[in-house]
Design a protein around this motif. Sequence first.
Motif, PDB file in Angstrom:
ATOM      1  N   GLY A 169       0.824  -1.211   0.000  1.00  0.00           N
ATOM      2  CA  GLY A 169       0.000   0.000   0.000  1.00  0.00           C
ATOM      3  C   GLY A 169       0.857   1.259   0.000  1.00  0.00           C
ATOM      4  N   LEU A 172       2.329   1.716  -3.445  1.00  0.00           N
ATOM      5  CA  LEU A 172       1.325   2.257  -4.363  1.00  0.00           C
ATOM      6  C   LEU A 172       1.177   3.768  -4.177  1.00  0.00           C
ATOM      7  N   HIS A 173       1.248   4.194  -2.928  1.00  0.00           N
ATOM      8  CA  HIS A 173       1.178   5.636  -2.664  1.00  0.00           C
ATOM      9  C   HIS A 173       2.341   6.357  -3.317  1.00  0.00           C
ATOM     10  N   GLY A 181      -3.585   2.680  -2.440  1.00  0.00           N
ATOM     11  CA  GLY A 181      -2.638   2.339  -1.395  1.00  0.00           C
ATOM     12  C   GLY A 181      -3.237   2.473  -0.011  1.00  0.00           C
ATOM     13  N   LYS A 184      -5.574  -0.429   0.849  1.00  0.00           N
ATOM     14  CA  LYS A 184      -4.867  -1.652   1.251  1.00  0.00           C
ATOM     15  C   LYS A 184      -4.445  -1.558   2.716  1.00  0.00           C
TER      16      LYS A 184
END
Length: 434
Positions: A169, A172-173, A181, A184
């Motif tokens: 996560g 993803l951020h 993100g 998650k």
Amino acid sequence: MKKTIYLIILSLWVLSGCTSGADTKVEMQEGDTIYTRQAAISIYAYQPVRALQILDSAVNVGNLSPWQADMCRARIYSMSLMKDQLDSLLGGPTDVRLDSARVIGERLLIHDSVKANLVLKKDVLEVLANAERMDNDTIGWMQRLIELKDVCLKQGAETSALRTEAEIGAALHCLGRYEEGMAKIDSVINTLNAFFLREPNRGKFDELDALIITLRRKNLLLESHDQYAETLPLTTRILELLDKYEIYPDDFHDGSYREPKTDEKRADYIAFYRNQALNHMIAAYTYLGEHDNMLTAYEKLGLSMREVTAREHLARYNALQQQMEAERQQAKASRASLRAFAIGIVALLVLVFAVVVIWKNRAISRKNSVLVQQIDEAMNYKELYLKEKQAHEPEPVAADLDLNALTDEQLFQHINEVIVREKLFLNPKVYVYP
């Protein structure tokens, strides 16, 4: 001769005492020396150079195989806090240690022992993921995290998989997919919180640790978007978990690999994450303008920091003492080796001297034997000669015999006996006319 034999026996005994250890291979146990994986891992955060030295020695004494030592080296390069020391040691630019960690990790992933063991593969992937993250390679970081999560699920390590999911996560951020993100991370937090609500098997240290890390990770993401107000309940949850763990450590004991093994390490773990939480709290109150709450949190942080500083000083003192003891043992071993070498050389020289003495004694004995034989032969020859001479000599002439009645030969024999007996040849007054 007997003394020489005794000297040889003594020399051989000394030599056997100096070299018997080298001829007999004794398999060393890990506990026989300080050169172990555990010794290196316990100090690598603040003493990476010493940790690497211990690993080299552990390989030399047989406590670690080369590939096992490489696993530890990769972890040290990737996770040690003394970054500049390692970069300088490797003789490269900034963050060259991360390149070394990646090279070693990728080599280990194709090693037969690692491929056949999910636990080892998980360790290597953790190191690689951390190296990619520290080097700001977000795509590489994401790829390693996906591989790591897959290995955790194959192991049946649900909590480790959740911890990895939360890190995905965060990745993803970093890739700009903020909502995905954060979703998650929220999913992981909800799942981990549920562990502490179910009965009778409530969450243990593994779940507590994963939840604290995930809550802190979310705090960092919220702060990056100035969402400080949302960090306060998360920070409060972290402090509650730490307080419970500090008061009831046995209730959380599960023997998981990240659980502190001693009271001192447990205190350090609690202090570290408590300080992190208080920092988040201070930042939030400062941003929100709550001055009194900020001061209260700051006082708590100051008290905690003083305790941590005292423990760190003690830990570094103990580490220094261990290092000095290790160096003392090394010096002692070196002196013992030098002494054994010197004794061996002296014993060898004594043995060579003894061999030379024996060889010369034997040569002299052979010469003496030949001389005795020659003397015996000469004596025998003389005896034979005298017997032969006596056999052919004429009968001696009596002293009262009439010289006129003697033959010429008898007269000559009589005169010769008188000359020899009286030693007339030494008397200068005696002159024999021709």
